[in-house]
Scaffold this active site. Structure first.
Site, PDB file in Angstrom:
ATOM      1  N   SER A 152      21.377  34.113  43.625  1.00  0.00           N
ATOM      2  CA  SER A 152      20.718  33.899  44.910  1.00  0.00           C
ATOM      3  C   SER A 152      19.223  34.037  44.748  1.00  0.00           C
ATOM      4  CB  SER A 152      21.206  34.924  45.940  1.00  0.00           C
ATOM      5  OG  SER A 152      20.431  34.857  47.129  1.00  0.00           O
ATOM      6  N   TYR A 166      22.860  43.497  48.623  1.00  0.00           N
ATOM      7  CA  TYR A 166      23.098  42.114  48.203  1.00  0.00           C
ATOM      8  C   TYR A 166      22.041  41.668  47.203  1.00  0.00           C
ATOM      9  CZ  TYR A 166      23.792  37.057  48.491  1.00  0.00           C
ATOM     10  OH  TYR A 166      24.012  35.731  48.177  1.00  0.00           O
TER      11      TYR A 166
END
Length: 257
Positions: A152, A166
């Protein structure tokens, strides 16, 4: 020239005779990757956790276009189940050439309220499963093998509160990718990490409440499409990307610019 012939001319089948394994492949970016790799000629096995009907529908879609696919139920947080799924795919199709680590979970929340069980599952799925799957898949790979993880852009930029865990999990893939590239390079296996920005999926829809704040941070003010990520993965899986390894590659619409 028919539409099918035109598509073939633009997108040749570069992965004919290859076998791919996609962990987390039944929906969103994963399903797009399964479809793209199959369209390029690969036989594709993929895992899913729930919704067997959706997984079988993806298999049927691939088969309807002349491809081969196999859906295997396995939770990526369960190391033994993931290892067994990879073994099943390799034994069923006789080889394994491409691994795509796409499984991922997103847990967000204020620091003082974040649950340790959410931390543990995030690390189990987003990080440990990548190591487990790569370790197992490498046992079956020969020269020109490909390992591709889906990270990501938040590994490099997390411009909002609540996403620390995350972001940490995706940052871990940056170092893991570099280390695995060193481990597997002598065998001719490449290892790379694709880092998408906001992509229109059910996890983070372009029509969602969060969308406007994200597009305002980007150079291209729109969400990405799952097919755009899949095309990048297909390139890295193909023969033209044989000199790319240990790379963490942004495809984020300028989110990190």
């Amino acid at each position: 020239m028919s539409k099918q012939d035109q598509q073939a001319a633009v997108s040749p089948s570069t992965l004919v005779s290859k076998v791919a394994f996609v962990q987390g492949g039944s929906r969103g970016i994963g399903a797009a990757i399964v479809q793209r790799l199959a369209a390029e000629g690969a036989t594709v096995a993929f895992t899913y956790v729930s919704s067997p009907d959706k997984a079988q529908a993806l298999v049927s879609s691939v088969q309807a276009k002349g491809g081969r696919a196999l859906a295997i139920q396995a939770d990526s947080a369960d190391a033994a189940a993931l290892q067994q799924a990879i073994r099943l795919a390799a034994e069923t199709f006789g080889r394994l050439d491409i691994l795509v680590n796409n499984a991922g979970v997103l847990a967000m929340g204020p620091l003082d309220q974040f649950k340790l069980e959410d931390l543990d599952r995030t690390l189990a799925v987003n990080v440990r499963s990548v190591f487990v799957a790569t370790q197992e898949a490498a046992r079956y790979m020969g020269e020109c093998g490909r390992v591709i993880s889906i990270g990501s852009t938040n590994a490099d930029r997390i411009p909002f509160a609540g996403g620390a865990v995350y972001a940490m999990s995706k940052s871990a893939l940056v170092g893991l990718t570099k280390g695995l590239a060193r481990d597997l390079g002598p065998r001719g296996i490449t290892v790379n990490n694709v880092q998408p920005g906001p992509v229109d999926t059910d996890m983070n829809p372009a029509s969602g409440d969060f969308a406007a704040s994200l597009t305002g941070l980007m150079a291209l003010p729109r969400y990405g499409k799952a097919d755009e990520i899949a095309s990048f993965v297909a390139y890295l899986a193909g023969p033209e990307a044989g000199y790319i390894t240990g790379a963490n590659l942004m495809i984020d619409g300028g989110f990190s610019a």
